[in-house]
Design a protein around this motif. Structure first.
Motif, short mmCIF file in Angstrom:
data_model
loop_
_atom_site.label_atom_id
_atom_site.label_comp_id
_atom_site.label_asym_id
_atom_site.label_seq_id
_atom_site.Cartn_x
_atom_site.Cartn_y
_atom_site.Cartn_z
N SER A 78 0.85 -1.18 0.00
CA SER A 78 0.00 0.00 0.00
C SER A 78 0.89 1.23 0.00
O SER A 78 1.97 1.23 0.61
N MET A 79 0.45 2.27 -0.68
CA MET A 79 1.26 3.46 -0.86
C MET A 79 0.53 4.69 -0.37
O MET A 79 -0.70 4.75 -0.44
N GLY A 80 1.28 5.65 0.13
CA GLY A 80 0.67 6.86 0.63
C GLY A 80 1.45 8.11 0.26
O GLY A 80 2.63 8.03 -0.10
N TRP A 81 0.76 9.22 0.33
CA TRP A 81 1.38 10.54 0.17
C TRP A 81 1.13 11.33 1.45
O TRP A 81 0.00 11.34 1.96
N PHE A 82 2.16 11.96 1.95
CA PHE A 82 2.08 12.85 3.10
C PHE A 82 2.68 14.18 2.69
O PHE A 82 3.37 14.28 1.67
N ARG A 83 2.45 15.20 3.51
CA ARG A 83 3.05 16.49 3.23
C ARG A 83 3.40 17.20 4.54
O ARG A 83 2.79 16.93 5.58
N GLN A 84 4.39 18.06 4.45
CA GLN A 84 4.80 18.83 5.62
C GLN A 84 5.04 20.27 5.21
O GLN A 84 5.91 20.56 4.38
N ALA A 85 4.23 21.15 5.78
CA ALA A 85 4.36 22.58 5.53
C ALA A 85 5.35 23.16 6.55
O ALA A 85 5.56 22.59 7.62
N PRO A 86 5.95 24.30 6.23
CA PRO A 86 6.90 24.92 7.16
C PRO A 86 6.28 25.15 8.53
O PRO A 86 5.17 25.69 8.64
N GLY A 87 6.97 24.70 9.56
CA GLY A 87 6.51 24.90 10.92
C GLY A 87 5.38 24.00 11.36
O GLY A 87 4.86 24.16 12.47
N LYS A 88 5.02 23.04 10.52
CA LYS A 88 3.92 22.13 10.87
C LYS A 88 4.39 20.68 10.84
O LYS A 88 5.43 20.37 10.26
N GLU A 89 3.61 19.83 11.46
CA GLU A 89 3.92 18.41 11.43
C GLU A 89 3.52 17.80 10.09
O GLU A 89 2.64 18.32 9.39
N ARG A 90 4.15 16.70 9.79
CA ARG A 90 3.80 15.99 8.56
C ARG A 90 2.39 15.44 8.68
O ARG A 90 2.01 14.91 9.74
N GLU A 91 1.61 15.55 7.60
CA GLU A 91 0.22 15.12 7.65
C GLU A 91 -0.12 14.22 6.46
O GLU A 91 0.48 14.31 5.40
N PHE A 92 -1.09 13.38 6.69
CA PHE A 92 -1.58 12.46 5.68
C PHE A 92 -2.29 13.22 4.57
O PHE A 92 -3.05 14.16 4.84
N VAL A 93 -2.08 12.78 3.32
CA VAL A 93 -2.75 13.39 2.18
C VAL A 93 -3.64 12.36 1.48
O VAL A 93 -4.84 12.57 1.32
N ALA A 94 -3.05 11.25 1.07
CA ALA A 94 -3.81 10.23 0.32
C ALA A 94 -3.10 8.90 0.41
O ALA A 94 -1.89 8.84 0.66
N ALA A 95 -3.87 7.83 0.19
CA ALA A 95 -3.28 6.49 0.19
C ALA A 95 -4.07 5.58 -0.74
O ALA A 95 -5.25 5.84 -1.03
N ILE A 96 -3.41 4.53 -1.17
CA ILE A 96 -4.06 3.54 -2.03
C ILE A 96 -3.62 2.16 -1.60
O ILE A 96 -2.41 1.90 -1.43
N ARG A 97 -4.56 1.27 -1.36
CA ARG A 97 -4.25 -0.07 -0.88
C ARG A 97 -3.65 -0.93 -1.99
O ARG A 97 -3.93 -0.73 -3.16
N TRP A 98 -2.86 -1.91 -1.54
CA TRP A 98 -2.22 -2.78 -2.51
C TRP A 98 -3.22 -3.75 -3.12
O TRP A 98 -3.09 -4.15 -4.28
N SER A 99 -4.25 -4.13 -2.32
CA SER A 99 -5.24 -5.09 -2.80
C SER A 99 -6.57 -4.40 -2.98
O SER A 99 -7.11 -3.82 -2.04
N GLY A 100 -7.10 -4.43 -4.16
CA GLY A 100 -8.40 -3.82 -4.41
C GLY A 100 -8.33 -2.38 -4.84
O GLY A 100 -9.30 -1.84 -5.39
N GLY A 101 -7.21 -1.73 -4.54
CA GLY A 101 -7.03 -0.36 -4.98
C GLY A 101 -7.87 0.68 -4.27
O GLY A 101 -8.05 1.80 -4.77
N MET A 102 -8.38 0.35 -3.08
CA MET A 102 -9.18 1.34 -2.35
C MET A 102 -8.34 2.57 -2.04
O MET A 102 -7.16 2.47 -1.70
N THR A 103 -8.96 3.74 -2.19
CA THR A 103 -8.24 4.99 -1.94
C THR A 103 -8.79 5.73 -0.73
O THR A 103 -9.97 5.60 -0.38
N LEU A 104 -7.91 6.50 -0.09
CA LEU A 104 -8.27 7.30 1.08
C LEU A 104 -7.72 8.69 0.87
O LEU A 104 -6.63 8.86 0.30
N TYR A 105 -8.44 9.69 1.37
CA TYR A 105 -8.00 11.07 1.22
C TYR A 105 -8.23 11.86 2.51
O TYR A 105 -9.20 11.62 3.23
N ALA A 106 -7.36 12.80 2.75
CA ALA A 106 -7.60 13.76 3.81
C ALA A 106 -8.76 14.66 3.39
O ALA A 106 -8.94 14.93 2.20
N ASP A 107 -9.52 15.11 4.35
CA ASP A 107 -10.67 15.96 4.04
C ASP A 107 -10.24 17.22 3.28
O ASP A 107 -10.97 17.71 2.43
#
Length: 126
Positions: free
Chosen positions: A33-62
């Motif tokens: 499974s693969m994911g994307w995260f991001r970190q803005a200056p002065g902030k903690e790293r946060e979840f952006v999106a992910a895709i599962r290895w099986s079935g390809g289900m996707t997840l997104y930050a609001d």
């Protein structure tokens, strides 16, 4: 060992689109499974999106739902993040991450991921 390399970052204007790509080498990509995260200056790293290895289900930050799309190409060992309608608040370093093979747990937390890329800068001007 897995190596991840992001590309596609840059400077764009608000409302523009950008596609990030992550190339994986080193082991069987299709079972991770693969994911994307991001970190803005002065902030903690946060979840952006992910895709599962099986079935390809996707997840997104609001904050990106409806604007960003994650996809994967197992034949090319790549995962992409299509970003549309970019906003200045999307400015950050974007990281690609890979979970351990066949991981079936949550994907919205950093703890799910074993391997990380070096990151690519995305800057959105207003």
């Amino acid at each position: 060992q897995v190596q991840l390399a992001e590309s596609g970052g840059g400077l764009v204007q608000a409302g523009d689109s950008l596609t990030l790509s992550c190339a994986a080498t080193g082991r069987i990509f299709s079972s991770s499974s693969m994911g994307w995260f991001r970190q803005a200056p002065g902030k903690e790293r946060e979840f952006v999106a992910a895709i599962r290895w099986s079935g390809g289900m996707t997840l997104y930050a609001d904050s990106v739902k409806g604007r960003f799309t994650i996809s994967r190409d197992n034949a090319k060992n790549t995962v992409a993040l299509q970003m549309n309608s970019l906003k200045p608040e999307d400015t950050a370093v974007y990281y690609c991450a890979a979970a351990a093979a066949t991981w079936a747990g949550v994907l919205t937390s950093e703890v799910a991921y074993t391997y990380w890329g070096q990151g690519t800068q995305v800057t959105v001007s207003s």
